[in-house]
Design an enzyme around this catalytic site. Sequence first.
Site, short mmCIF file in Angstrom:
data_model
loop_
_atom_site.label_atom_id
_atom_site.label_comp_id
_atom_site.label_asym_id
_atom_site.label_seq_id
_atom_site.Cartn_x
_atom_site.Cartn_y
_atom_site.Cartn_z
N GLU A 179 -4.05 -3.83 15.42
CA GLU A 179 -4.21 -2.38 15.23
C GLU A 179 -2.92 -1.80 14.69
O GLU A 179 -1.83 -2.12 15.15
CB GLU A 179 -4.60 -1.70 16.54
CG GLU A 179 -3.67 -2.00 17.71
CD GLU A 179 -4.07 -1.27 18.98
OE1 GLU A 179 -4.99 -0.44 18.95
OE2 GLU A 179 -3.43 -1.53 20.01
N ASP A 206 4.80 12.22 4.52
CA ASP A 206 4.57 10.85 4.94
C ASP A 206 4.76 9.97 3.70
O ASP A 206 4.64 10.44 2.56
CB ASP A 206 3.17 10.68 5.53
CG ASP A 206 3.12 9.58 6.57
OD1 ASP A 206 3.97 8.68 6.50
OD2 ASP A 206 2.23 9.60 7.43
#
Length: 661
Positions: free
Chosen positions: A405, A57
Amino acid sequence: MLETYTPAFLMTVKEANVQSVMCAYNRTNEQVCCGSNHLLTELLRDSMGFKGYIVSDCDAIEDFYTGHKIVNTKPEAAAMGVKAGNDLNCGRTYKGLLEAVKTGLLTEAEIDVSLKRLMKARFELGMFDPDEMVPYAKIPLSVVESDEHVKIAEEAARESMVLLKNSNNLLPLDKAVKTLAVIGPNANDVEVMYANYNGYSRNPVTPLDGIKKKLPNTKVLYARGCNLAENLPALEIIPNEMLFTASDMKKHGLKGEYFPNRNFKGQPQMRRVDDKIEFNWWDGTPGKGFDDNNFSVHWSGFIKAPKTGEYYIGGEGGHKYRMEFNGERIVKFFTPDNPSKVYRKKTLEAGKCYPVDIYFTDTCRMASMNLLWQVPGADLKKEAMDIATKADVIVMFMGLSPRLEGEEMDVEVKGFKGGDRISLGLPDVQSDLIKSIQSLGKPVVLVLLNGSAVSINWEKENIPAILEAWYPGQAGGTAIADILFGDYNPSGRLPITFYKSADDLPDFSNYNMEGKTYRYFRKEPLFEFGHGLSYTTFTYSNLNAPKTICAGESVKVSVTVTNSGKTDGNEIVQLYISNRTATVPIPIRTLKGFAKIFLKAGEAKVVEMILKPEDFSIINESGKRIIQSGQFLLSMGGCQPSESSLTSKKVLTAELSLKKE
């Protein structure tokens, strides 16, 4: 034969034959995931047989020394990643590989292992073949958003939506409705349809757009009603009449100087006055003589304030810009990812002109730039109440947003922290508006657009019809209108549990599964995993399953499903297993199969599913997957088993004994 370890990714690796896996930021069993030889090599490669390449990641390797602090330097982090089996680094840390080899932290032979995996993937993608041999090279850009693909986007959106509640069959609505009020901050916002890490459509359809197209003979009234949340402004393009090339306010617009480079060097190749700053060049340029991803623009002029008060002023663009307002730098933004809204709060005086300079650079991918503000003083709630009183039916579009979010977000809103949720309710301004609209006593439909569960306890008790639309993509407005007005019978099921409150869940830092998800949540949910309604009804009969099986046997389970209503529709048949006698902690139940079937009104079909031997297995205290003798409860139906679903014959159950020979 059962695997020694069976993580959630086993099916992806074993059955789907995935060729790339991303390792995570966090630690597992005290080891950083992207530096764990146990996870990446022993488990993923050796046990599961993964043959592809592993990518980190973004900046997860850098986190080794900046976040986790398990090493001190970039070369140490790079060496740890490669040694563990992480082949490709999203980030800059693998620039330390040369130093790692020079200092003996890593060998070239170890790097070659990863190099071979990465080159293999590039060969398989055809990156070294002539274009005529590569099928991907033969797909023109016109295919990407072709009519056929738009239809697929519509289909995907329709099938994902979940009808949570429909009291007295309020839905579907009558297309002959004379006046319809569309209210809510998510009713006409393209951004909320895309979610994040997304592409862009040239012709997105918002819910408001979809409803207007669906009802050409209906008077459709629209009001935003409220912002998404306190401290989260609804930004709009600054209109031409508020922009001026000079302080004398004689000519509208901003002066644009366009440079054929990224650094505003030399003389502009093009000068012009732009009516407003609302540009989306996609993968193109402002004009002839400019190179894609290699131009810059300086806009200058003045912004006039129509009234006195607190404004939000800023921009949204990709992928690099800065803004100076009244001599002060108020915005600076750069990312290789998606554009974001960046803004500052400023107090302005009515009628006064303020100098503005915007410096934009096109650095990668799609170029876009918008100049935005929110003007103070609008009574959004009053506007909504006014149109609601004139309407026969009200549809409210509420929920969340990718502005609230997401990943590592700077959000100063009650109930949110860094993109995470610390409360599951809707923002207060939305709840207040919903209650006020409901008090009018008119038919109200609530449509939610959100990416995670919301605790809509009051709404569940007081709003007659609720549709969960998620972040539905470019054709979301078309799909929503199709469902609301009966051109599609909803069949989606919740892929997550909707809880009544965050207080029902363990602490966020508690990584144990107990008390989380439908498999371990022992309290009453607001809406359960697998829940979803239809415009028709389905009943179940003739559940067939063996009473006794031996370990290692596959099991065929079947049930008859009947469309007992008056409308054709799709049903999602779900098969759950509960282990009644396991000697270790186990889930309450686990979904082991599902099937989507279409039934005409009155039609019946037999649905069969096969349970594999491993479906009856458990993970023992040593982390190994084993099968024990014991008692199991099978349930098959349109949802999880409960007192009401069993009484209504929407779910049937059967007891099964498993014996080990």
